[in-house]
Design a protein around this motif. Structure first.
Motif, mmCIF file in Angstrom:
data_model
loop_
_atom_site.group_PDB
_atom_site.id
_atom_site.type_symbol
_atom_site.label_atom_id
_atom_site.label_comp_id
_atom_site.label_asym_id
_atom_site.label_seq_id
_atom_site.Cartn_x
_atom_site.Cartn_y
_atom_site.Cartn_z
ATOM 1 N N ALA A 4 -7.989 16.135 58.595
ATOM 2 C CA ALA A 4 -9.105 15.492 59.283
ATOM 3 C C ALA A 4 -10.265 16.475 59.366
ATOM 4 N N LEU A 36 -13.358 8.865 61.978
ATOM 5 C CA LEU A 36 -12.505 9.218 63.107
ATOM 6 C C LEU A 36 -12.979 8.576 64.410
ATOM 7 N N VAL A 52 -0.418 16.022 59.829
ATOM 8 C CA VAL A 52 -1.879 15.973 59.957
ATOM 9 C C VAL A 52 -2.364 17.335 60.441
ATOM 10 N N ASP A 54 -5.778 18.699 61.939
ATOM 11 C CA ASP A 54 -7.066 18.225 62.449
ATOM 12 C C ASP A 54 -8.022 19.392 62.627
ATOM 13 N N SER A 56 -11.375 18.617 62.497
ATOM 14 C CA SER A 56 -12.618 17.868 62.682
ATOM 15 C C SER A 56 -13.530 18.575 63.671
ATOM 16 N N THR A 74 -9.836 12.237 68.463
ATOM 17 C CA THR A 74 -8.448 12.637 68.679
ATOM 18 C C THR A 74 -7.597 11.445 69.095
ATOM 19 N N LEU A 77 -6.944 9.339 66.000
ATOM 20 C CA LEU A 77 -6.073 10.029 65.054
ATOM 21 C C LEU A 77 -4.628 10.038 65.549
ATOM 22 N N HIS A 89 1.611 16.847 64.153
ATOM 23 C CA HIS A 89 0.155 16.847 64.319
ATOM 24 C C HIS A 89 -0.272 18.263 64.697
ATOM 25 N N ALA A 91 -3.442 20.584 65.616
ATOM 26 C CA ALA A 91 -4.846 20.577 66.026
ATOM 27 C C ALA A 91 -5.362 22.011 66.079
ATOM 28 N N GLN A 111 -9.687 17.735 73.846
ATOM 29 C CA GLN A 111 -8.855 17.521 72.665
ATOM 30 C C GLN A 111 -7.438 18.049 72.903
#
Length: 243
Positions: A4, A36, A52, A54, A56, A74, A77, A89, A91, A111
């Motif tokens: 992402a 997103l 994933v 992330d 972003s 978030t 996603l 996931h 982040a 987030q």
């Protein structure tokens, strides 16, 4: 492996790191028809995705737009990841976002709250500013004299961080992971001056003190890694030499 924000500074490096390992990266970005913030295209993008990452981002200095972006992005996603059965996931957050009171960092805190409270197994990796950061600040300062905020940082290689993130994503979810940073501490205005000299430019850089609590928190080492951090070896000089 879905990335992402896969067209940004770090995102492009993560995509390349996936390809170096013969993984199949799925780029999640508006340019790929996936949004997103609205969630458009996410379900199709995550079909068959195992993990994933992330990375972003949004350009926002104030807390309200930063929080709004990360809540929407978030949340969408994570929801799409749950529907798709995503295993892990990951982040990417910022070292010091929990102790430096800047607007954008409030968005990163939100987030982290959403990821930690979600149902998709997760890891949060907090990293320091990239070697590219000083150059980005120069670009954002118009005029013949560049104002660069006085920030004590521990810059890290985006390329090496990307490899680390892929390692994390391939592993088991670990919650809040160790901080990740570079091997040296620098003032960002000094890095900006060195970058300009490397380019052969004689532009003047003025170190602008950050006001208020955030300035004091950063001066006290708020953006530096904690004990037990993962230290990636590329120095700023080595990064300059490669660019």
């Amino acid at each position: 492996m879905a990335v992402a924000g896969g067209t940004g500074v770090l995102g492009r490096q993560v995509v390349d790191a996936c390809r170096r390992r013969d993984l199949t990266p799925v780029v999640i970005a508006r340019s790929a028809g996936i949004d997103l913030v609205s969630g458009v295209g996410l379900d199709d993008a995550l079909a068959g995705v195992d993990a994933v990452i992330d990375v972003s981002n949004v350009v926002a200095l104030r807390a309200k737009p930063a929080i709004a972006f990360f809540e929407a992005a978030t949340g969408n996603l994570l929801a799409a990841g749950e529907r798709a059965g995503v295993r892990h996931h990951v982040a990417v957050s910022i070292v010091g976002c929990d102790r430096v009171d800047m607007g954008y960092y409030y968005g990163k805190r939100r987030q982290e709250e959403l990821v930690g409270g979600g149902s998709v197994p997760w890891t949060i990796v907090r990293a320091t500013q990239f070697h590219d950061f000083a150059g980005q600040l120069l670009e954002r300062s118009p005029g013949p004299v560049k104002l660069v905020p006085k920030m004590l940082s521990q810059p890290v290689s985006a390329r090496q961080l990307a490899d680390h993130l892929v390692d994390v994503a391939l592993g088991e979810p670990a919650g809040l992971a160790a901080d990740v940073g570079g091997p040296e501490q620098h003032q960002i205005p000094d890095l900006a001056r060195r970058l300009l000299a490397h380019r052969g430019e004689r532009t003047k850089v003025i170190a602008a003190p950050l006001p208020g609590a955030a300035g004091k928190q950063i001066a006290a080492g708020g953006l530096l890694t904690a004990e037990g951090a993962v230290i990636l070896p590329e120095t700023y000089d080595a990064w300059l030499a490669a660019h």
